[in-house]
Design a protein around this motif. Structure first.
Motif, mmCIF file in Angstrom:
data_model
loop_
_atom_site.group_PDB
_atom_site.id
_atom_site.type_symbol
_atom_site.label_atom_id
_atom_site.label_comp_id
_atom_site.label_asym_id
_atom_site.label_seq_id
_atom_site.Cartn_x
_atom_site.Cartn_y
_atom_site.Cartn_z
ATOM 1 N N CYS A 15 -26.097 -28.063 48.293
ATOM 2 C CA CYS A 15 -27.437 -27.498 48.178
ATOM 3 C C CYS A 15 -27.792 -27.337 46.713
ATOM 4 N N MET A 67 -29.650 -17.098 54.043
ATOM 5 C CA MET A 67 -28.779 -17.351 52.892
ATOM 6 C C MET A 67 -27.549 -16.443 52.874
ATOM 7 N N ARG A 124 -27.424 -13.313 52.587
ATOM 8 C CA ARG A 124 -27.543 -12.172 51.685
ATOM 9 C C ARG A 124 -27.616 -10.875 52.484
ATOM 10 N N ILE A 168 -25.611 -19.058 48.384
ATOM 11 C CA ILE A 168 -25.200 -19.145 49.789
ATOM 12 C C ILE A 168 -23.684 -19.197 49.896
ATOM 13 N N THR A 171 -20.109 -17.186 52.356
ATOM 14 C CA THR A 171 -19.136 -17.824 53.247
ATOM 15 C C THR A 171 -17.759 -17.214 53.034
#
Length: 273
Positions: free
Chosen positions: A70, A103, A105, A128, A132
C-alpha cells in the motif's frame, strides 16, 4: 496458488478469498500501488467484521495485489472524485470513523492478522502495518512514514503505536526524517518479523497462518487479547489480567481435546467449545 474467492464481501478495490481457515484480504488497486480509496477502506472494514463473525475463520492474511502492499492515502480518491467513492458515500457518512477502523487504528480484530508485504508499504501502508500482529516482507519491500516531508502528520496512529512497537530512537528517526527504509532495515529495527525472497511473502504468511489455524482457536484469541490488553498495564495488573483471561481456557472442551490428542499422538480437532 488457487484461492477460493468470497463474492459476498469485497469491493472493486478489495478482494476477499479463503484458503482453508484463513481469510485472505487483498488490497486490489495495483495501478495505483494500492493507494487507499473509499472503496478499499469500506471493503477492508467489512472484511475485518466478516472475519470476526465467522467462526470458521481462524486467521487473516492481509496483502496487496500487483507487487505492492500500500502506497498510502490517495487524497483524490478519498475525496470521492468521479465514480469511485460515490457508491460508498452513505457508508462513510453513517460512520465517520469507518476509515480509521479499516486501517486498524480504532479497531482490533480478535482473529490474528498476518501481513504479507511486497513492494511499497509506505505512509498509510506503514500505518496499517502497525495494526497487524505478525509481519512478513519480501526483500525488496520499502517502508516509511513520509508525511513530514510533505508538511503532514501521520495521523493513522503512528506517533502513538510506533514507539510502543520498536525502540523510540528508531521510531523517532522514521517519524521525523520521512526517509524510506529497506526490508532489511525494517527487520533489524523490529517493524517486521521476517524477510523472505521477493514474491514469496504471501506464501510465507499463509504458512504462519496455517500454523495458527492448527492451534486451539479459543486459546489463540485469548492469548492475542491478553497481549494487547496488558501492554500498558503495570506488571502486577497485567499478570492479574492474564489469569482472568487465561484460566477459563483450561476449562474448555478444546483444552481437554488438546491434551487427549497429545496422549493419543494425533492432530487435535478443535470445536471452539
Amino acid at each position: 496458488m488457487d484461492h477460493r474467492s468470497d463474492h459476498r464481501t469485497g469491493t472493486e478495490h478489495l478482494t476477499v478469498a479463503r484458503q482453508g481457515a484463513t481469510m485472505i484480504v487483498t488490497l486490489n488497486r495495483p495501478e495505483a500501488k494500492n493507494a487507499l480509496s473509499i472503496a478499499m477502506l469500506v471493503g477492508l472494514y467489512d472484511a475485518w467484521l466478516a472475519a470476526d463473525a465467522d467462526d470458521t475463520v481462524r486467521s487473516v492474511v492481509l496483502t496487496g495485489a500487483g507487487g505492492s502492499f500500500c502506497a498510502g492515502m490517495d487524497l483524490k480518491a478519498l475525496a470521492g472524485a468521479g465514480m469511485d467513492g460515490e457508491r460508498y458515500r452513505d457508508r462513510m457518512k453513517a460512520d465517520p470513523d469507518l476509515h480509521w477502523k479499516a486501517m486498524l487504528r480504532h479497531h482490533r480484530p480478535r482473529k490474528p492478522v498476518v501481513a504479507a508485504v511486497e513492494g511499497y508499504c509506505v505512509a498509510g501502508g506503514t500505518e496499517i502495518l502497525q495494526g497487524t500482529d505478525i509481519r512478513v516482507a519480501g526483500e525488496s519491500a520499502t517502508f516509511g512514514l513520509f508525511e513530514v516531508r510533505r508538511g503532514l502528520f501521520p495521523i493513522g496512529g503512528s506517533t502513538v503505536r510506533l514507539p510502543r512497537q520498536i525502540a523510540r530512537t528508531h521510531a523517532l528517526e522514521m517519524l521525523l526524517t520521512g526517509r524510506p527504509y529497506t526490508a532489511a532495515e525494517a527487520e533489524r529495527i523490529g517493524l517486521v518479523g521476517r524477510v523472505v525472497p521477493d514474491g514469496t511473502a504471501l506464501d510465507a504468511a499463509l504458512d504462519v497462518a496455517e500454523r495458527i489455524n492448527g492451534c486451539g482457536p479459543l486459546a489463540v484469541e485469548a492469548v492475542k487479547a491478553s497481549v494487547y490488553e496488558t501492554a500498558e498495564m503495570t506488571e502486577t495488573d497485567g499478570l492479574a489480567a492474564e489469569l482472568k483471561r487465561g484460566w477459563p481456557v483450561f476449562g474448555t472442551a478444546d483444552a481437554k481435546e488438546g491434551a487427549r490428542a497429545f496422549a493419543e499422538k494425533r492432530d487435535p480437532v478443535y470445536r471452539r467449545a
